[in-house]
Design an enzyme around this catalytic site. Sequence first.
Site, PDB file in Angstrom:
ATOM      1  N   GLU A 121      35.464  49.388  75.175  1.00 29.16           N
ATOM      2  CA  GLU A 121      35.412  48.164  74.364  1.00 29.16           C
ATOM      3  C   GLU A 121      35.358  46.906  75.227  1.00 29.16           C
ATOM      4  OE1 GLU A 121      38.809  48.115  71.672  1.00 29.16           O
ATOM      5  OE2 GLU A 121      38.635  50.284  71.479  1.00 29.16           O
TER       6      GLU A 121
ATOM      7  N   CYS B 239      36.674  39.929  77.507  1.00 33.00           N
ATOM      8  CA  CYS B 239      37.723  40.843  77.954  1.00 33.00           C
ATOM      9  C   CYS B 239      37.073  42.201  78.115  1.00 33.00           C
ATOM     10  CB  CYS B 239      38.811  40.885  76.882  1.00 33.00           C
ATOM     11  SG  CYS B 239      40.057  42.147  77.191  1.00 33.00           S
TER      12      CYS B 239
ATOM     13  N   CYS C 146      43.198  55.597  79.608  1.00 37.60           N
ATOM     14  CA  CYS C 146      44.164  55.092  80.585  1.00 37.60           C
ATOM     15  C   CYS C 146      45.243  56.150  80.771  1.00 37.60           C
ATOM     16  CB  CYS C 146      44.794  53.804  80.045  1.00 37.60           C
ATOM     17  SG  CYS C 146      45.946  53.009  81.191  1.00 37.60           S
TER      18      CYS C 146
ATOM     19  N   CYS D  57      51.789  53.590  78.362  1.00 35.82           N
ATOM     20  CA  CYS D  57      52.641  52.595  77.693  1.00 35.82           C
ATOM     21  C   CYS D  57      52.766  52.935  76.198  1.00 35.82           C
ATOM     22  CB  CYS D  57      52.065  51.190  77.864  1.00 35.82           C
ATOM     23  SG  CYS D  57      51.952  50.679  79.592  1.00 35.82           S
TER      24      CYS D  57
ATOM     25  N   CYS E 112      50.584  51.000  73.408  1.00 34.70           N
ATOM     26  CA  CYS E 112      49.165  50.737  73.675  1.00 34.70           C
ATOM     27  C   CYS E 112      48.269  51.860  73.174  1.00 34.70           C
ATOM     28  CB  CYS E 112      48.965  50.535  75.174  1.00 34.70           C
ATOM     29  SG  CYS E 112      47.261  50.139  75.602  1.00 34.70           S
TER      30      CYS E 112
ATOM     31  N   GLU F  28      43.587  50.626  83.510  1.00 37.01           N
ATOM     32  CA  GLU F  28      44.450  49.892  84.436  1.00 37.01           C
ATOM     33  C   GLU F  28      43.611  49.498  85.657  1.00 37.01           C
ATOM     34  OE1 GLU F  28      47.425  48.442  84.886  1.00 37.01           O
ATOM     35  OE2 GLU F  28      46.782  48.160  86.954  1.00 37.01           O
TER      36      GLU F  28
ATOM     37  N   SER G 163      52.004  42.807  83.247  1.00 32.83           N
ATOM     38  CA  SER G 163      52.536  43.222  81.953  1.00 32.83           C
ATOM     39  C   SER G 163      53.977  43.649  82.156  1.00 32.83           C
ATOM     40  CB  SER G 163      51.706  44.384  81.395  1.00 32.83           C
ATOM     41  OG  SER G 163      50.372  43.967  81.239  1.00 32.83           O
TER      42      SER G 163
ATOM     43  N   ASN H 157      50.616  43.918  68.523  1.00 33.76           N
ATOM     44  CA  ASN H 157      49.617  44.418  67.578  1.00 33.76           C
ATOM     45  C   ASN H 157      50.035  45.810  67.174  1.00 33.76           C
ATOM     46  OD1 ASN H 157      47.260  42.627  67.173  1.00 33.76           O
ATOM     47  ND2 ASN H 157      47.295  42.623  69.414  1.00 33.76           N
TER      48      ASN H 157
ATOM     49  N   CYS I 187      43.212  45.924  72.518  1.00 33.29           N
ATOM     50  CA  CYS I 187      42.474  46.935  73.255  1.00 33.29           C
ATOM     51  C   CYS I 187      42.748  48.358  72.805  1.00 33.29           C
ATOM     52  CB  CYS I 187      42.733  46.796  74.744  1.00 33.29           C
ATOM     53  SG  CYS I 187      44.464  46.820  75.147  1.00 33.29           S
TER      54      CYS I 187
END
Length: 348
Positions: free
Chosen positions: A90, A103, A110, A114, A117, A158, A212, A288, A329
């Site tokens: 994306e 972005c 990934c 996390c 996420c 990352e 982060s 989010n 994301c």
Amino acid sequence: MVDIKSMTLEELSGWFRKLGEPAFRARQVFQWLYRGVTSFEEMTNLPKALRQRLAETALLTPPAVARKQVSQQDGTIKYLWQLADGNCVESVLMCYQHGNTVCISCQVGCRMGCAFCASTLAGKVRDLTPAEMIDQVLFTQTDSGVPVSNIVLMGIGEPLDNFDTVLRFLSLVNCPDGLNIGMRHISLSTCGLTEKIDKLAQYGLQLTLSVSLHAPDDETRSKIMPVNQGVGVEKLMETCRRYFEKTGRRISYEYAMIDGVNDSDWQADLLARRLRGAPAHVNLIPLNEVEESPLKPSRRVAAFQNRLEAQGVTVTVRRKLGGDIDASCGQLRRKAMKHSAGSPAETR
Ligand code: SAH
């Protein structure tokens, strides 16, 4: 086949020399690439024979728009790109007063894990190539018609886990014959890989490093960010201080506010203490919600902000753009994956 778009202008010149082509041709080709052509045929100021030769030896793999969503609220555009091997990533285009920002993603998936996420839910599939990163910027620009002035590496993946590619990407976008976007217009966001932050510091780049952080205490941070386990917040903050000393660049800390997890007063106080000693900026992000996660957005953002500010911390609350189009994301790719479960569109 040569991955021509991952090459620097110097490398391209070297390759052309080997092919017996004059050096000025390399610059011409480089400039065409950054105009977003999708075939060598379009490079109309090259002799036909050279175009042919390039088509036979070099790879151009422009991504296809798999999905595009335009926010009705603020015009934010989100792209899901399908790469040559069928994988999807994306990019998001956001138009701010200070410039148009794209972005972009740096990996397919990934592996950082996390808890909040969406990008990490199915792990990492593979690293992107420099060309695939460049193409996100170029084709966002050509498809939207909006010239991009800023880049943030805050999409899927990352960046410091794909270190060499990201460094090459940075030097490519920096090149005056290419996108010509200066380092001060680029932000790189990391979950905090300390050794890689130290390595990045050696280059003295003038980009903005966003860390982060999401929690000031080890118990909370290790729970929501596995990368913290065995490292700890103290060591991360020491690394960040070293980074500042080496580069002179103020670090920006991202803090996604999660209900009942990282939004209490004592955490604001500890965060303020942690940030003493080097200039810093805290970006509070309203969480989010991700379908698969039980974590909820905090209702204490303003109180947390006030408490930090009262202790001298510079804080902004990130304006939420594209809330109606899953602009955070990993969410669009996630949906597309579910939608096409079992189909070859998403391959490992
Ligand atoms: N891997 C990098 C960059 C990608 S994520 C990193 O960890 O920094 C970009 C930012 O969005 C990070 O700060 C990340 O923690 C944050 N983020 C991820 N999921 C989120 C969510 N559901 N709500 C709010 N912020 C989120």
